[in-house]
Scaffold this motif. Structure first.
Motif, mmCIF file in Angstrom:
data_model
loop_
_atom_site.group_PDB
_atom_site.id
_atom_site.type_symbol
_atom_site.label_atom_id
_atom_site.label_comp_id
_atom_site.label_asym_id
_atom_site.label_seq_id
_atom_site.Cartn_x
_atom_site.Cartn_y
_atom_site.Cartn_z
ATOM 1 N N SER A 97 0.942 -1.133 0.009
ATOM 2 C CA SER A 97 -0.023 0.169 0.210
ATOM 3 C C SER A 97 0.768 1.426 0.116
ATOM 4 C CB SER A 97 -0.904 0.039 1.568
ATOM 5 O OG SER A 97 -0.009 0.233 2.350
ATOM 6 N N GLU A 98 0.129 2.511 -0.302
ATOM 7 C CA GLU A 98 0.954 3.469 -0.212
ATOM 8 C C GLU A 98 0.890 4.377 1.155
ATOM 9 O OE1 GLU A 98 0.981 6.011 -3.938
ATOM 10 O OE2 GLU A 98 -0.900 4.843 -4.556
ATOM 11 N N GLU A 99 0.374 3.705 2.188
ATOM 12 C CA GLU A 99 0.347 4.205 3.413
ATOM 13 C C GLU A 99 1.789 4.406 4.048
ATOM 14 O OE1 GLU A 99 -1.844 1.698 5.776
ATOM 15 O OE2 GLU A 99 -3.893 2.172 4.768
ATOM 16 N N ALA A 100 2.167 5.371 4.895
ATOM 17 C CA ALA A 100 3.349 5.696 5.377
ATOM 18 C C ALA A 100 3.645 4.478 6.327
ATOM 19 C CB ALA A 100 2.782 6.945 6.504
ATOM 20 N N GLY A 101 4.814 4.167 6.049
ATOM 21 C CA GLY A 101 5.600 3.207 6.538
ATOM 22 C C GLY A 101 7.019 3.191 6.414
ATOM 23 N N TRP A 102 7.796 2.437 7.491
ATOM 24 C CA TRP A 102 9.220 2.490 7.589
ATOM 25 C C TRP A 102 9.769 1.711 6.652
ATOM 26 C CZ3 TRP A 102 10.562 5.695 11.186
ATOM 27 C CH2 TRP A 102 9.662 6.040 12.393
ATOM 28 N N GLU A 103 10.790 2.383 5.920
ATOM 29 C CA GLU A 103 11.427 1.572 4.846
ATOM 30 C C GLU A 103 10.657 1.002 3.837
ATOM 31 O OE1 GLU A 103 14.450 2.708 4.732
ATOM 32 O OE2 GLU A 103 14.867 2.906 6.877
ATOM 33 N N LYS A 104 9.733 1.603 3.358
ATOM 34 C CA LYS A 104 8.504 1.226 2.362
ATOM 35 C C LYS A 104 8.776 2.164 1.049
ATOM 36 C CE LYS A 104 4.570 0.215 3.190
ATOM 37 N NZ LYS A 104 3.105 0.186 3.797
ATOM 38 N N PRO A 105 9.506 2.310 0.376
ATOM 39 C CA PRO A 105 9.596 2.669 -0.980
ATOM 40 C C PRO A 105 8.608 2.270 -2.054
ATOM 41 C CG PRO A 105 11.254 1.352 -0.995
ATOM 42 C CD PRO A 105 10.901 1.043 0.426
ATOM 43 N N ASP A 165 15.533 7.447 19.724
ATOM 44 C CA ASP A 165 16.326 6.179 19.299
ATOM 45 C C ASP A 165 15.995 5.902 18.059
ATOM 46 O OD1 ASP A 165 17.757 6.545 21.890
ATOM 47 O OD2 ASP A 165 16.310 5.312 22.608
ATOM 48 N N GLU A 166 14.861 6.416 17.261
ATOM 49 C CA GLU A 166 14.578 5.895 16.073
ATOM 50 C C GLU A 166 15.454 6.227 14.970
ATOM 51 O OE1 GLU A 166 13.395 3.668 13.653
ATOM 52 O OE2 GLU A 166 11.752 3.854 15.156
ATOM 53 N N THR A 167 16.140 5.217 14.157
ATOM 54 C CA THR A 167 17.122 5.315 13.207
ATOM 55 C C THR A 167 16.714 5.242 12.019
ATOM 56 O OG1 THR A 167 18.293 3.377 13.536
ATOM 57 C CG2 THR A 167 19.027 5.339 14.856
ATOM 58 N N ARG A 168 15.494 4.715 11.819
ATOM 59 C CA ARG A 168 14.855 4.392 10.629
ATOM 60 C C ARG A 168 14.356 5.409 9.834
ATOM 61 N NH1 ARG A 168 10.424 -0.366 11.953
ATOM 62 N NH2 ARG A 168 10.470 1.440 13.857
ATOM 63 N N ALA A 169 14.505 5.611 8.516
ATOM 64 C CA ALA A 169 13.420 6.488 7.703
ATOM 65 C C ALA A 169 12.129 5.909 7.420
ATOM 66 C CB ALA A 169 14.361 6.757 6.456
ATOM 67 N N GLY A 170 11.050 6.895 7.275
ATOM 68 C CA GLY A 170 10.045 6.489 6.968
ATOM 69 C C GLY A 170 9.489 7.251 5.410
ATOM 70 N N PHE A 171 8.673 6.407 4.778
ATOM 71 C CA PHE A 171 8.119 6.920 3.245
ATOM 72 C C PHE A 171 6.731 7.496 3.549
ATOM 73 C CE2 PHE A 171 12.021 4.407 2.413
ATOM 74 C CZ PHE A 171 12.381 4.975 1.052
ATOM 75 N N PHE A 172 6.528 8.629 2.933
ATOM 76 C CA PHE A 172 5.195 9.129 2.617
ATOM 77 C C PHE A 172 4.766 9.390 1.244
ATOM 78 C CE2 PHE A 172 6.970 9.865 7.037
ATOM 79 C CZ PHE A 172 5.952 9.853 7.910
ATOM 80 N N LYS A 173 3.627 9.703 1.026
ATOM 81 C CA LYS A 173 3.176 10.331 0.025
ATOM 82 C C LYS A 173 3.777 11.712 -0.193
ATOM 83 C CE LYS A 173 -1.445 8.438 -0.899
ATOM 84 N NZ LYS A 173 -2.711 8.649 -1.242
ATOM 85 N N ALA A 174 4.045 11.931 -1.347
ATOM 86 C CA ALA A 174 4.868 13.130 -1.713
ATOM 87 C C ALA A 174 3.890 14.384 -1.744
ATOM 88 C CB ALA A 174 5.450 13.182 -3.169
ATOM 89 N N GLU A 175 3.488 14.817 -0.610
ATOM 90 C CA GLU A 175 2.545 16.111 -0.319
ATOM 91 C C GLU A 175 2.910 16.728 1.038
ATOM 92 O OE1 GLU A 175 -0.746 13.972 -0.565
ATOM 93 O OE2 GLU A 175 -1.223 13.782 1.450
ATOM 94 N N LYS A 176 2.327 17.816 1.622
ATOM 95 C CA LYS A 176 2.666 18.718 2.697
ATOM 96 C C LYS A 176 2.722 17.560 3.731
ATOM 97 C CE LYS A 176 -0.733 21.039 4.515
ATOM 98 N NZ LYS A 176 -1.833 21.757 4.810
#
Length: 321
Positions: A97-105, A165-176
């Motif tokens: 899905s396109e929902e926000a998530g950790w390391e989810k391109p 302590d969170e070092t992961r990157a999250g992925f979001f839709k490209a909007e505000k």
């Protein structure tokens, strides 16, 4: 990483065409899909695209999906897809899905193709990451003054909580994007700060870093965004958000105290008595007051059922006097 999906469209002169298709007499062609990697994509993925689960849809010119494959590797790669002559759109997307998530391109790409009878047609589809990558960092000096700090980053695709302590990157839709920082200092007092990032683009890596102000002259706690740094080589955008100590420490939340009221918080005043009873509401607000809204139910205030004592209108001021 950019994904190149090669579609080699071969003519139906190949022996692999079924007898049923020949008997119908409909001219057809063959479609082959293949995937390669290209490391020039702005946002680098954590795994190779060959490990991604990709969905392939073949859509006719009329908009109808005539063939769908849930897994490119198992169902499409190296296999021949027979199609009638015509114009199609090949759509490739990640199965997740396109929902926000950790390391989810999230990968997507599409292109229009035309299959012609007796001709070999090839097409290249660029499938790229269509969301954006976000990381949050905290300067080491925050731990000297705060026992807890965390940031919630959110937009319409969802929200993620970045703890200290969170070092992961999250992925979001490209909007505000909105970033809400929550701080708890060593005295147990809690503070919040919000920053909005309106200009978010796909394929970029955004890093938000919080630190205490170094005396650089920011007018308020937080970022004025004048110091945004863009690393052109890595295509990373850095947001430095500074927290001024004097705006936070030693200042607690507002306190309200009622004096002289009855248990049900009501006070009565005789209409013929001009003396105002000795009742009071005391407000302690170390950070100041921007708004103090009062709601009324008395018929005497029917024309102003609510008003802001800190920002009185002329009508409210006259009525109160």
């Amino acid at each position: 990483m950019k994904l190149y999906i090669f579609a080699c469209l071969c003519s139906l002169i190949l022996w692999g065409v079924s007898c049923d298709e020949e008997s119908v007499g409909i001219p057809t062609g063959a479609l082959y899909l293949g995937i390669e990697e290209d490391a020039t994509l702005l946002t680098k993925a954590e795994s190779a695209v060959t490990n991604e689960s990709l969905r392939v849809d073949i859509i006719a010119a009329e908009g109808d999906t005539i063939k769908s494959y849930s897994d490119y590797i198992d169902e499409v790669k190296g296999k021949k897809i027979v199609l009638p002559v015509g114009t199609y759109t090949i759509s490739v997307k990640s199965n997740q899905s396109e929902e926000a998530g950790w390391e989810k391109p999230f990968y997507s790409g599409s292109k229009e193709i035309t299959i012609q009878s007796g001709e070999i047609t090839s097409v290249q589809i660029v499938c790229k990451i269509s969301n954006t990558k976000v990381a949050v960092e905290y300067a080491g000096n925050l731990a000297n003054y705060f026992s807890r700090y965390e940031t919630t980053v959110s937009n319409t695709s969802g929200s993620l909580l970045y703890t200290r302590d969170e070092t992961r990157a999250g992925f979001f839709k490209a909007e505000k994007l909105t970033a809400d920082l929550r701080l708890v200092n060593l005295d147990g007092n809690e503070f919040t700060m919000q920053r909005v990032f309106p200009d978010i683009k796909e394929q970029y890596f955004y890093k938000i870093k919080y630190s205490l102000d170094d005396g650089g002259g920011n007018e308020e706690a937080g970022a004025d965004f004048d110091g945004i740094i863009v690393d052109e080589k890595a295509d990373t955008i850095y947001y430095g958000i500074f927290i001024k100590e004097e705006d936070l420490f030693g200042k607690s939340a507002p306190k309200l105290t009622l004096d002289g009221f009855t248990e049900n918080k009501i006070v009565y005043k005789k209409a013929d008595n001009p003396v105002v009873p000795e009742h009071s509401l005391t407000i302690e607000a170390p950070n100041g007051i921007k708004q103090l809204k009062v709601k009324t139910t008395s018929f005497q205030f029917a024309d102003i059922p609510s008003f802001d004592l800190c920002n009185l209108t002329d009508a409210a001021r006259t009525r109160l006097q």
